[in-house]
Design an enzyme around this catalytic site. Structure first.
Site, short mmCIF file in Angstrom:
data_model
loop_
_atom_site.label_atom_id
_atom_site.label_comp_id
_atom_site.label_asym_id
_atom_site.label_seq_id
_atom_site.Cartn_x
_atom_site.Cartn_y
_atom_site.Cartn_z
N LEU A 1 47.44 -11.32 20.32
CA LEU A 1 46.51 -12.44 20.18
C LEU A 1 46.79 -13.57 21.17
O LEU A 1 46.03 -14.53 21.25
CB LEU A 1 46.56 -13.00 18.74
CG LEU A 1 46.13 -12.03 17.64
CD1 LEU A 1 46.21 -12.71 16.27
CD2 LEU A 1 44.72 -11.49 17.87
N THR B 1 46.94 -10.65 34.43
CA THR B 1 46.80 -9.82 35.63
C THR B 1 45.39 -9.91 36.21
O THR B 1 45.15 -9.48 37.33
CB THR B 1 47.14 -8.34 35.34
OG1 THR B 1 46.53 -7.98 34.11
CG2 THR B 1 48.64 -8.13 35.25
N PRO C 1 52.89 -26.78 19.65
CA PRO C 1 53.97 -26.04 18.98
C PRO C 1 53.82 -25.94 17.47
O PRO C 1 54.02 -24.87 16.89
CB PRO C 1 55.21 -26.86 19.37
CG PRO C 1 54.87 -27.46 20.70
CD PRO C 1 53.40 -27.77 20.63
N ASN C 2 53.42 -27.02 16.82
CA ASN C 2 53.31 -27.00 15.36
C ASN C 2 52.31 -25.96 14.88
O ASN C 2 52.56 -25.21 13.94
CB ASN C 2 52.91 -28.42 14.90
CG ASN C 2 52.84 -28.53 13.40
OD1 ASN C 2 53.81 -28.22 12.70
ND2 ASN C 2 51.68 -28.94 12.88
N ASP D 1 48.80 -22.97 21.89
CA ASP D 1 48.32 -24.19 21.23
C ASP D 1 49.52 -25.14 21.10
O ASP D 1 50.58 -24.85 21.65
CB ASP D 1 47.73 -23.83 19.85
CG ASP D 1 46.67 -24.83 19.40
OD1 ASP D 1 46.86 -26.04 19.61
OD2 ASP D 1 45.64 -24.40 18.84
O1 C5P Z 1 42.16 1.09 28.62
P1 C5P Z 1 43.40 0.51 29.27
O2 C5P Z 1 44.57 1.49 29.27
O3 C5P Z 1 43.13 -0.09 30.62
O4 C5P Z 1 43.81 -0.66 28.28
C1 C5P Z 1 44.89 -1.50 28.52
C2 C5P Z 1 45.02 -2.50 27.42
O5 C5P Z 1 45.97 -3.46 27.82
C3 C5P Z 1 43.75 -3.29 27.12
O6 C5P Z 1 43.79 -3.62 25.74
C4 C5P Z 1 43.88 -4.52 27.97
O7 C5P Z 1 43.22 -5.62 27.45
C5 C5P Z 1 45.38 -4.76 27.90
N1 C5P Z 1 45.94 -5.53 28.99
C6 C5P Z 1 45.85 -5.17 30.33
N2 C5P Z 1 46.43 -5.93 31.29
C7 C5P Z 1 47.11 -7.01 30.94
C8 C5P Z 1 47.22 -7.39 29.62
C9 C5P Z 1 46.62 -6.61 28.66
O8 C5P Z 1 45.24 -4.15 30.65
N3 C5P Z 1 47.72 -7.71 31.87
#
Ligand code: C5P
Length: 239
Positions: A61, A123, A67-68, A65
């Site tokens: 998730l 990323t 800290p509290n 936000d």
């Molecule tokens: O389908 P795929 O293998 O690309 O899914 C990768 C999962 O990892 C997805 O839930 C995507 O949102 C998550 N993710 C990502 N790159 C990140 C962080 C999270 O692909 N840097």
């Protein structure tokens, strides 16, 4: 014990998750990732349900936000029994410490405290975007390493990162610092919208602690077979 790749349950609601999980043997304990899409639709009940089925849960998730607020939210997430959860390192060291304190408070006596990791730079953020939008004037890699060090200072377990960053992050922190890496593709599969993908074998060699795999399993014609093949590759058990 062999390690399980974490399956990203990127589905809009519980019905699709049920259909997907029906393709796995009932006794197979999986490690799954629940993200915002599913959580905001189904709420905490989806986590309780997955845990009751015997699965481990990474609740993705990305809290950010004051800290509290983060601390109090983490108390609740720990009570759900999540195994891994996360925050944005950009929330700061104080916020990350508060997140950890919340997890500790919410974990029942004797139970394992959930692994807490931080997102450094998303990323999806390019170096140019980072420099323009966040007014951070260093190369993207420096910012990622800086956030990883802050995460370690705050006492968290590790970061979400590209497998390609894992080596540098381990060097800047410690070998035991968790690098949880998405963007994994078994050789010969569809890359989708991921840019820089890494195979499970390479992720292992480079130093990923956990891998997250979505579409190569969720969209496979035979998800269980795809899962087992990726799991074997991740554990170096390929023939
Ligand atoms: O389908 P795929 O293998 O690309 O899914 C990768 C999962 O990892 C997805 O839930 C995507 O949102 C998550 N993710 C990502 N790159 C990140 C962080 C999270 O692909 N840097």
């Amino acid at each position: 014990m062999s390690q399980r790749p974490i399956i990203a349950l990127d589905f809009p609601s519980k019905i699709e998750v049920e259909t997907f999980l029906d393709k796995f043997p009932k006794e197979e304990s999986l490690f799954v990732k629940v993200g915002m899409e599913l959580f905001y639709q189904e709420g905490p009940e989806i986590v309780r349900w997955l845990k009751a089925l015997g699965h481990s849960v990474f609740l993705d998730l990305k809290l950010h936000d004051i800290p509290n607020t983060v601390e109090k939210s983490m108390v609740g997430l720990a009570k759900l029994g999540v195994d891994i959860t996360n925050v944005h390192a950009a929330g700061g060291i104080k916020m990350m410490k508060a997140a950890m304190a919340g997890l500790k408070k919410g974990t029942r006596n004797g139970a394992k405290i959930p692994i807490l990791i931080a997102v450094t730079q998303l990323t999806s953020t390019s170096e140019q975007e980072m420099q323009h939008d966040q007014l951070i004037e260093v190369p993207l890699k420096d910012s990622v390493i800086h956030y990883a060090k802050c995460t370690e200072t705050a006492g968290l377990d590790g970061v979400v990162c590209s497998a390609l960053e894992a080596q540098d992050i381990h060097q800047a922190t410690s070998e035991s610092f968790v690098c949880l890496t998405p963007g994994i593709r078994p050789s010969g599969s569809e890359v989708g919208d991921q840019q820089r993908v890494v195979t499970p074998t390479d992720a292992r060699k480079i130093g990923s602690t956990y891998i997250v795999v979505g579409r190569p399993i969720t969209q496979a014609k035979k998800p269980y077979e795809a899962y087992l093949s990726i799991k074997n590759e991740w554990n170096g058990e390929n023939k």
